[in-house]
Design an enzyme around this catalytic site. Structure first.
Site, PDB file in Angstrom:
ATOM      1  CB  THR D  24      -6.216 -72.128  25.717  1.00  0.00           C
ATOM      2  OG1 THR D  24      -5.259 -71.761  24.732  1.00  0.00           O
ATOM      3  CG2 THR D  24      -7.608 -71.810  25.202  1.00  0.00           C
ATOM      4  CB  THR D  95      -3.513 -77.851  24.166  1.00  0.00           C
ATOM      5  OG1 THR D  95      -3.513 -76.717  23.298  1.00  0.00           O
ATOM      6  CG2 THR D  95      -4.774 -77.860  25.021  1.00  0.00           C
TER       7      THR D  95
END
Lengths: 174, 174, 174, 174
Positions: D24, D95
């Site tokens: 991200t 993540t």
């Protein structure tokens, strides 16, 4: 001449209505889903940061990608504009079918309507959203009645413009 | 009507000239001096981030706080506008004496001139600069010849507006 | 080894105290005065944007340019650190005399103290403030007791560093 | 004590290696496709804005969502860390599977390895990316050898942490 007078009056008395319908301009990013969605409109925050003193009103009509807008959706947008007391209306909108909605609004008389969106979400540090909203608010005050599109630093006749998807930019058509 | 045609032509052919003169919009911060100074203009970066496709030209005339502008400076600005081939001219300018410069430009005929600045430096994350430049670029395209001021979300007749320093905002005057 | 265990405990139980004293990091810009002042600290906003889940507490001690800090001010900072229940303390501080304050804190035992500031105001779009606060929060958790300075991407021994004003950067000294 | 000395040496001599793998933190948004993709890493731009003077090196290993990482990908990351001359290594990473990669790196000896990512793209105006990179760079300098995760304002033991997807946050585990 007449224009100069008109603009001064606007500054004193005019209301601008801002209708939000969704599109890239209001895209959020959700990491938990590794996806994005259209969030609450950023319009109000952008106008407060810009220290806008002109009276305006923001109303959400839809919250959709413009590729998902139906004929019923466009009829709803047109009716909302027609019913509004404001003569000056800005519509935030996804860019992919912005010109379709412009066509659907062509029949409205006596209103200055400005369609505007963004090629990058307003929540990005580098986005065209704030600049485009500035263009739209100026155009709503200054331009003659009709349908306008404010994108790529240009105020287009809303009925004579197309989005060039390869160039990711709006271009005038004859 | 005539306006719609005019705007379409602009999109195809028009040039906008952007003259920079200094002011808060271009303020930098220098920690070593613990002070603010006027830096290189942010205009070009802002217009590139906004994905502006309209042909434009940026030229630096001055780099001053507007409180330091002299009559000679204003004469230089007016002459630069008069000599420019572009009919549409944006001038970035400090806000404190922006209306004085508007008066100094009032005699120019056949040009749409838009004065614009910012209440917070463009280099701040929260600034009105980008929005104001968007208003100015739209006004330069759409408004009739004359002198305009684009501040606080409003397009003012440049000859009938003042800065209210207590409110830190521009307001129309009769 | 011991460090690994310690850090895990921190994550579960630790409190970090963040004392704000002023400096460039919290500078505002006021156009009406064409000047700047130190505003409310940005620390809390930065930590919320960073989605910090570690329990922390922010307290304002002073709101000054570091060039204006007196011996009494430094005594107050030292006493506030000494009196705090937290073992881990971050101090936001102007950069010009940050190393003086580090010396004034050298006598405190059993506390990990991190001095941090910024070369450009946190309110600028381009600032080192957010990055530096990230460094400080990590150092407060991981570093041994002592006085540290987190600037220019480097964790310095707070007693062996100086600010090179010409280079506008911190450098280690032998 | 020993730590203080170590940190001073870092400031003078240390190299930090930053390996980028995607996630991200580096997401771009493409309007023409109405989608997000992983772009060129923002790491270098973030470190320049932060005025980092510590010598560092950035190298791209992969450019993937972390959900798409394979065992071979993790072996490649581990081998790249093992082969690097730097003792201090930061890995930017999606993540969702950051903790899996931490496990895959657990066998490496003598290296301080910090995994870091972001819950919102660095290109967003409001993102945890810059703060997290600051935490990672400090941890790489100060922490003992081992595998660390720098997220949510916390330096976690990389082998004793999980991502709580509902809360969209990392939490320590016993």
């Amino acid at each position: 001449m007449a224009r100069v007078v008109a603009a001064k009056e606007n500054a004193a008395v005019s209301d601008v209505l801002i209708l939000t319908t969704g599109g890239t301009i209001d895209k959020l990013y959700f990491d938990a889903l590794s996806t994005y969605q259209i969030g609450e409109s950023v319009v109000d925050r952008v106008l407060r940061t810009a220290q806008v003193k002109l009276p305006y009103r923001v109303a959400e009509v839809l919250r959709k990608d413009s590729l998902e807008l139906t004929d019923d959706d466009r009829a709803l947008i047109a009716q909302t504009v027609a019913d509004a007391p404001e003569r000056r209306v800005i519509i935030t909108h996804g860019t992919d079918t912005m010109t379709h909605t412009a066509q659907a609004l062509a029949g409205l008389r006596g209103k200055t309507i400005v369609l505007v969106g963004a090629l990058a979400p307003a929540r990005f540090a580098e986005s065209d959203a704030t600049f485009n909203l500035g263009m739209a608010l100026a155009t709503a005050q200054v331009a003659a009645p009709g349908v306008w599109i404010a994108m790529n630093g240009t105020i287009f006749d809303g009925l004579r413009v197309r989005k060039d998807r390869a160039a990711n930019a709006f271009v005038a058509v004859d």
